[in-house]
Design an enzyme around this catalytic site. Structure first.
Site, PDB file in Angstrom:
ATOM      1  N   ALA A  65       0.866  -1.176   0.000  1.00  0.00           N
ATOM      2  CA  ALA A  65       0.000   0.000   0.000  1.00  0.00           C
ATOM      3  C   ALA A  65       0.903   1.226   0.000  1.00  0.00           C
ATOM      4  CB  ALA A  65      -0.890  -0.023   1.226  1.00  0.00           C
ATOM      5  N   GLY A 109       0.557  -5.006   0.907  1.00  0.00           N
ATOM      6  CA  GLY A 109      -0.690  -5.039   0.134  1.00  0.00           C
ATOM      7  C   GLY A 109      -0.499  -5.648  -1.245  1.00  0.00           C
ATOM      8  N   GLU A 112      -0.764  -9.255  -0.684  1.00  0.00           N
ATOM      9  CA  GLU A 112      -2.175  -9.520  -0.369  1.00  0.00           C
ATOM     10  C   GLU A 112      -3.045  -9.464  -1.625  1.00  0.00           C
ATOM     11  OE1 GLU A 112      -1.768  -6.424   2.782  1.00  0.00           O
ATOM     12  OE2 GLU A 112      -2.964  -7.821   3.966  1.00  0.00           O
ATOM     13  N   GLU A 132       4.946  -5.155   6.814  1.00  0.00           N
ATOM     14  CA  GLU A 132       4.249  -4.069   7.517  1.00  0.00           C
ATOM     15  C   GLU A 132       4.760  -3.881   8.939  1.00  0.00           C
ATOM     16  OE1 GLU A 132       2.684  -6.500   5.777  1.00  0.00           O
ATOM     17  OE2 GLU A 132       1.016  -5.672   4.628  1.00  0.00           O
TER      18      GLU A 132
END
Ligand code: HXC
Length: 258
Positions: A65, A109, A112, A132
């Site tokens: 992200a 992300g 993911e 993260e």
């Protein structure tokens, strides 16, 4: 539709969607996730698309992200704004199969997102990780759940707690990806797999996707019952008659999605 953070090419019933924010290694920001949701919804509606390949660049599928976009947000911002939550739900609601073709980094992300696709083919330079923890947070769009189901608790826990990356060979060994191919062959191999899927009866493809995904949502008994209902209901299709007749007549089936 014209997009700023990705490109879409449709050929031979396959949509190739490339994430395209090279300046940020395809970091997922709101605009990219909105556009990806739109592109997938459009692919779902488009009769000229029967399978989707999602990819990034040679260096990065997506490096997570967008940290610049998230850095200054407060708890209230991300909680009330549901940071990326609804956008990811749109991606997983796609009914046509999505193959993630991963080269380079698939982190946070990005890892993911790849796991939210139906299966992953990766290049030999791929690196997967959930780093993260190094940013003082944890995975937020499915990583603790999906990675654990893919590779088991021990490896998933180690990756989430230490932030270490997994290379392509380890990803294949541990079941995260369906196979590893040389980097130069990643897109051709993913397109070949997608074209193979596109040739099948799309009713059976849709049922197979739903049934396999049900394995993640329910008990074994309920999942097998769901599979059975899907299997039996496919006998109401012309494609089942055609598929079995073609086998018996030793010819290729001509599926018509009916
Ligand atoms: C924003 C990013 C980014 C990211 C890289 N960039 N990752 N920008 N968000 N996640 C930017 C860099 O700031 C830099 O921009 C440019 O991309 C190139 O990156 P470099 O770091 O210079 O490249 P390199 O040295 O090759 O290192 C590659 C890397 C590293 C190992 C992938 O970039 C990295 O560690 N990125 C962060 C990975 C990460 O922590 N991901 C998890 C994010 S949190 P400039 O402008 O400086 O040139 C997350 C949460 C998900 O994903 C849940 C949300 C709800």
């Amino acid at each position: 539709m014209a997009y700023q953070t990705l490109t879409v090419e449709i050929d031979d019933y396959v949509a190739l969607i490339r994430l395209n924010r090279p300046e940020a290694l395809n970091a997922l920001n709101s605009q990219l996730l909105d556009e990806l949701g739109d592109a997938l919804a459009e692919a779902d509606r488009n009769e000229k698309v029967r399978c989707i390949v999602l990819t990034g660049s040679e260096k990065a599928f997506a490096a997570g992200a967008d940290i610049k976009e998230m850095a200054s947000k407060s708890f209230v911002d991300v909680y009330t704004g549901d940071l990326f939550g609804a956008q990811v739900d749109r991606i997983t609601a796609t009914r046509k199969p999505i193959i993630a073709a991963v080269a380079g980094y698939a982190l946070g992300g990005g890892c993911e997102l790849a796991m939210a696709c139906d299966f992953i083919i990766c290049a030999d330079n791929a690196k997967f990780g959930q780093p993260e923890i190094n940013l003082g947070v944890i995975a937020g769009i499915g990583g603790t759940q999906r990675l654990t189901r893919f590779v088991g608790k021990s490896k998933a826990m180690e990756m989430h707690l230490t932030g270490r990356f997994m290379d392509a060979a380890e990803a294949e060994r541990s079941g995260l990806v369906s196979r590893v191919v040389p980097a130069a062959k990643l897109i051709p191999e993913a397109l070949t797999a997608a074209k193979k899927i596109a040739e099948k009866s799309q009713i059976a493809i849709m049922a197979a996707k739903e049934a396999v995904n049900r394995a993640y949502e329910t008990t074994l008994r309920e999942g097998i019952l769901f599979e059975r209902r899907c299997f039996l209901s496919l006998f109401a299709t012309e494609d089942q008659k055609e598929g079995m007749a073609a086998f018996l007549e030793k010819r290729e089936p001509q599926f018509r999605d009916k």
